[in-house]
Design a protein around this motif. Sequence first.
Motif, PDB file in Angstrom:
ATOM      1  N   THR A  10       6.697 -32.008 -10.648  1.00  0.00           N
ATOM      2  CA  THR A  10       7.880 -31.413 -11.245  1.00  0.00           C
ATOM      3  C   THR A  10       8.745 -30.805 -10.144  1.00  0.00           C
ATOM      4  O   THR A  10       8.228 -30.334  -9.134  1.00  0.00           O
ATOM      5  CB  THR A  10       7.489 -30.320 -12.265  1.00  0.00           C
ATOM      6  N   ASP A  31       2.431 -26.951 -15.489  1.00  0.00           N
ATOM      7  CA  ASP A  31       3.509 -27.853 -15.059  1.00  0.00           C
ATOM      8  C   ASP A  31       3.208 -29.337 -15.231  1.00  0.00           C
ATOM      9  O   ASP A  31       4.118 -30.130 -15.442  1.00  0.00           O
ATOM     10  CB  ASP A  31       3.835 -27.600 -13.582  1.00  0.00           C
ATOM     11  N   HIS A  32       1.919 -29.724 -15.107  1.00  0.00           N
ATOM     12  CA  HIS A  32       1.618 -31.156 -15.083  1.00  0.00           C
ATOM     13  C   HIS A  32       0.601 -31.575 -16.143  1.00  0.00           C
ATOM     14  O   HIS A  32      -0.150 -30.746 -16.655  1.00  0.00           O
ATOM     15  CB  HIS A  32       1.107 -31.558 -13.692  1.00  0.00           C
ATOM     16  N   PRO A  50       4.924 -34.558 -14.782  1.00  0.00           N
ATOM     17  CA  PRO A  50       5.304 -33.262 -15.344  1.00  0.00           C
ATOM     18  C   PRO A  50       4.997 -33.206 -16.847  1.00  0.00           C
ATOM     19  O   PRO A  50       5.171 -34.213 -17.544  1.00  0.00           O
ATOM     20  CB  PRO A  50       6.811 -33.197 -15.099  1.00  0.00           C
ATOM     21  N   GLN A  52       5.855 -32.794 -20.380  1.00  0.00           N
ATOM     22  CA  GLN A  52       7.179 -33.051 -20.961  1.00  0.00           C
ATOM     23  C   GLN A  52       7.021 -33.707 -22.326  1.00  0.00           C
ATOM     24  O   GLN A  52       5.951 -34.233 -22.657  1.00  0.00           O
ATOM     25  CB  GLN A  52       7.963 -33.993 -20.043  1.00  0.00           C
TER      26      GLN A  52
END
Length: 367
Positions: A10, A31-32, A50, A52
């Motif tokens: 990210t 974050d991941h 990332p 998401q």
Amino acid sequence: METPFKTTLTNNSRLADIDFNNLGFGDDFCDHMFSMEYAGGKWHTHQIMPYQPITLAPGCLTLHYGQTVFEGLKAFRGVDGRFRVFRPDMNAKRLHESCLRLCMPTIDDDVFMNAIEQLVQVDHAWVPEERGQAFYIRPLLFATEPHLNVRAATEYRFLMMTAPVCEYFSRQVGGVKLKAEDKYTRAAPGGMGYAKTAGNYAASLRPGKESMDDGFDQILWLDGHEHKFVEEVGQMNIFFKIAGKVLTPPLKGTILPGVTRNSVLALLKDKGVDVEERPIHIEEVLNASDNHTLEEVFGAGTAAVIAPVKSITYGDRIANAKVEGDDLFSGWLYKTILDIQTGASEDTYGWNMTVDVSGTESKSLAG
Ligand SMILES: *Cc1c(COP(=O)(O)O)cnc(C)c1O
């Protein structure tokens, strides 16, 4: 370490926004995440990316017919600064069983363990230091193929996401109040009770809401046939100490084979405690409370670790148990398990997978 998965970092880390003094249980994700897809009979596109939103076809089978399984385990930043994951091999094994029950493709233990290792490395800055907090790892597998026939899908996605968490009940002061459920059923013989699959939890929401409306914290599930024999709690297995002996229901297909349950049994047996895995009638618990031989009740699960139970209500009867005192197994087990998980005591069982994060600094500081 095995070959690293393709990794996209990210450039917009959310780490600085996290208040580690105020962690919930899944308020924020790291974050991941790890991702891979299944089609044509094999897994492909293994990667770390990332965390998401994902795209799904509205017709995908998991949304319609619930072909979803998951897992839950924890990593810790130890008192010595080293990173440890608690018994991931057990979760790999249980995921395998869940997959078979729901006709889903299984996942290689190597891939499962490597994904965990590389997620801890890439987001190690997210692993909390505070005792009681943890880096929760949530593997999730679901059907992505769009179709309307009720059948096993041919396409799937596997994700593994992580989150910094507090303890599930935050060591609820005074213990948990349980309602022994005499109307609803969680699982029946031949059903999916032993699989960690989404449908089991959806089915528990309405009973859970009703019991909370009545002032209880959680449900103690009874057998689906007569509502007489104890099974387990929402996300925990259950233990009773009656007249010096520790009892827990046997694994007969209707309850989740908990990793914490397994650890508790090993620790108690090695301490020389008399432990029995056998059917437990709710009357036995109520009677033990009446004649003061019910010494202790506690739940065991990854999220809460060990949760002392204050009371169990069954119709108009109530069983009460001690939740505080130096002589309780619940306190000893909680401390012993946490000490092993955090490296405060020696891991004589070889339960931990240690993760070397040296050389992965840049990834966690990306952005
Ligand atoms: C996950 C879970 C448990 C506890 O299993 P652990 O491996 O100890 O976390 C117990 N019961 C249910 C229904 C669960 O979902």
